[in-house]
Design a protein around this motif. Structure first.
Motif, short mmCIF file in Angstrom:
data_model
loop_
_atom_site.label_atom_id
_atom_site.label_comp_id
_atom_site.label_asym_id
_atom_site.label_seq_id
_atom_site.Cartn_x
_atom_site.Cartn_y
_atom_site.Cartn_z
N SER A 1 4.46 -8.72 8.23
CA SER A 1 4.51 -7.36 8.75
C SER A 1 5.55 -6.52 8.01
O SER A 1 5.30 -5.35 7.69
N ARG A 2 6.69 -7.11 7.68
CA ARG A 2 7.72 -6.40 6.92
C ARG A 2 7.20 -5.98 5.55
O ARG A 2 7.39 -4.84 5.12
N ILE A 3 6.54 -6.90 4.87
CA ILE A 3 5.99 -6.59 3.54
C ILE A 3 4.91 -5.52 3.65
O ILE A 3 4.86 -4.58 2.85
N ALA A 4 4.04 -5.65 4.63
CA ALA A 4 2.95 -4.68 4.82
C ALA A 4 3.51 -3.29 5.11
O ALA A 4 3.04 -2.30 4.54
N ARG A 5 4.51 -3.20 5.99
CA ARG A 5 5.11 -1.90 6.31
C ARG A 5 5.78 -1.29 5.07
O ARG A 5 5.66 -0.10 4.83
N ARG A 6 6.50 -2.12 4.32
CA ARG A 6 7.18 -1.63 3.11
C ARG A 6 6.14 -1.09 2.11
O ARG A 6 6.31 -0.02 1.54
N THR A 7 5.05 -1.83 1.94
CA THR A 7 4.00 -1.40 1.01
C THR A 7 3.36 -0.11 1.49
O THR A 7 3.15 0.83 0.71
N LYS A 8 3.06 -0.04 2.78
CA LYS A 8 2.45 1.17 3.35
C LYS A 8 3.39 2.37 3.23
O LYS A 8 2.98 3.47 2.87
N ASP A 9 4.68 2.15 3.53
CA ASP A 9 5.66 3.24 3.42
C ASP A 9 5.76 3.74 1.98
O ASP A 9 5.82 4.95 1.74
N SER A 10 5.80 2.80 1.02
CA SER A 10 5.86 3.18 -0.39
C SER A 10 4.63 4.01 -0.76
O SER A 10 4.74 5.04 -1.44
N HIS A 11 3.47 3.56 -0.32
CA HIS A 11 2.22 4.27 -0.61
C HIS A 11 2.27 5.69 -0.06
O HIS A 11 1.98 6.66 -0.78
N GLN A 12 2.65 5.82 1.19
CA GLN A 12 2.67 7.15 1.82
C GLN A 12 3.68 8.07 1.14
O GLN A 12 3.40 9.25 0.91
N THR A 13 4.85 7.53 0.80
CA THR A 13 5.87 8.33 0.13
C THR A 13 5.38 8.82 -1.22
O THR A 13 5.51 10.01 -1.56
N LEU A 14 4.81 7.91 -2.01
CA LEU A 14 4.31 8.28 -3.33
C LEU A 14 3.14 9.25 -3.23
O LEU A 14 3.03 10.19 -4.02
N GLN A 15 2.27 9.04 -2.26
CA GLN A 15 1.14 9.96 -2.09
C GLN A 15 1.63 11.36 -1.73
O GLN A 15 1.16 12.35 -2.30
N ARG A 16 2.60 11.45 -0.84
CA ARG A 16 3.17 12.75 -0.47
C ARG A 16 3.79 13.43 -1.69
O ARG A 16 3.62 14.63 -1.89
N LEU A 17 4.52 12.65 -2.48
CA LEU A 17 5.15 13.20 -3.68
C LEU A 17 4.10 13.74 -4.65
O LEU A 17 4.22 14.87 -5.16
N LEU A 18 3.06 12.97 -4.89
CA LEU A 18 2.00 13.41 -5.80
C LEU A 18 1.27 14.64 -5.27
O LEU A 18 0.97 15.56 -6.04
N GLU A 19 1.02 14.68 -3.97
CA GLU A 19 0.36 15.85 -3.39
C GLU A 19 1.26 17.08 -3.49
O GLU A 19 0.77 18.19 -3.75
N LEU A 20 2.57 16.90 -3.29
CA LEU A 20 3.49 18.03 -3.46
C LEU A 20 3.46 18.55 -4.89
O LEU A 20 3.62 19.74 -5.13
N ALA A 21 3.24 17.64 -5.83
CA ALA A 21 3.18 18.02 -7.24
C ALA A 21 1.85 18.67 -7.60
O ALA A 21 1.63 19.06 -8.75
N GLY A 22 0.95 18.77 -6.62
CA GLY A 22 -0.33 19.44 -6.85
C GLY A 22 -1.48 18.52 -7.18
O GLY A 22 -2.57 18.97 -7.53
N VAL A 23 -1.28 17.22 -7.06
CA VAL A 23 -2.35 16.26 -7.32
C VAL A 23 -3.30 16.26 -6.12
O VAL A 23 -2.86 16.25 -4.97
N GLU A 24 -4.60 16.27 -6.40
CA GLU A 24 -5.61 16.25 -5.35
C GLU A 24 -5.44 15.01 -4.47
O GLU A 24 -5.09 13.93 -4.95
N LYS A 25 -5.68 15.15 -3.17
CA LYS A 25 -5.43 14.10 -2.18
C LYS A 25 -6.05 12.75 -2.56
O LYS A 25 -5.38 11.72 -2.50
N GLU A 26 -7.30 12.74 -2.93
CA GLU A 26 -7.98 11.49 -3.27
C GLU A 26 -7.35 10.82 -4.49
O GLU A 26 -7.15 9.60 -4.51
N THR A 27 -7.02 11.60 -5.49
CA THR A 27 -6.36 11.07 -6.69
C THR A 27 -4.96 10.58 -6.35
O THR A 27 -4.54 9.51 -6.80
N ALA A 28 -4.24 11.35 -5.54
CA ALA A 28 -2.89 10.95 -5.13
C ALA A 28 -2.93 9.63 -4.37
O ALA A 28 -2.08 8.75 -4.60
N ASP A 29 -3.91 9.45 -3.51
CA ASP A 29 -4.05 8.20 -2.76
C ASP A 29 -4.30 7.03 -3.70
O ASP A 29 -3.65 5.98 -3.61
#
Length: 151
Positions: free
Chosen positions: A71-99
């Motif tokens: 669960s710790r590893i899964a949460r860390r991976t999910k948190d990293s994913h969400q953080t990076l996706q938010r960063l990419l979307e802020l940079a103007g990357v389309e949601k699907e590509t950012a994901d």
């Protein structure tokens, strides 16, 4: 063994198990196979490996749940994913590509780096609520010659 480096494939599997368990309370191989677009046999093999590593509780022909370590590893991976996706979307990357791109990048990010990027993302999101800052931010993103911002 759970403390050993976990492969990208295992992190992906743990993350999907985490998401499905949150939704349904348990995860079955067919749910995970569909989510990852892999065969149920591949999922079952993954369950066995994760179980041997102490990351999941697995009963053949039954469901699977995460151990505390999994669960710790899964949460860390999910948190990293969400953080990076938010960063990419802020940079103007389309949601699907950012994901999709966040999924590639999430596996190499340390918890410390993820935390720092998350703080930057939160700061930028807070700043762009101000209309003047939002306008300036959009100008920077739309500037084709953004090299001068890297002083």
């Amino acid at each position: 063994m759970a403390a050993d480096k976990v492969s990208q494939r295992k992190e992906d599997l743990l993350e999907v198990i985490f998401e499905i368990v949150q939704d349904k309370g348990y995860a079955k191989s067919r749910d995970i196979a569909a989510a990852l677009q892999i065969t149920p046999a591949t999922v079952t093999d993954g369950f066995k490996r994760l179980s041997d590593a102490g990351l999941v509780n697995y009963e053949p022909y039954g469901g699977v749940t995460l151990t505390e370590a999994g669960s710790r590893i899964a949460r860390r991976t999910k948190d990293s994913h969400q953080t990076l996706q938010r960063l990419l979307e802020l940079a103007g990357v389309e949601k699907e590509t950012a994901d999709s791109e966040a999924c590639i990048m999430e596996h190499g990010l340390s918890p410390d780096s993820c935390d720092k990027i998350n703080r930057i993302v939160a700061f930028v999101e807070e700043c762009i609520t101000d209309s003047e800052m939002n306008q300036r931010f959009r100008e920077i993103l739309n500037d084709s010659d953004a090299a001068h911002y890297h002083k």
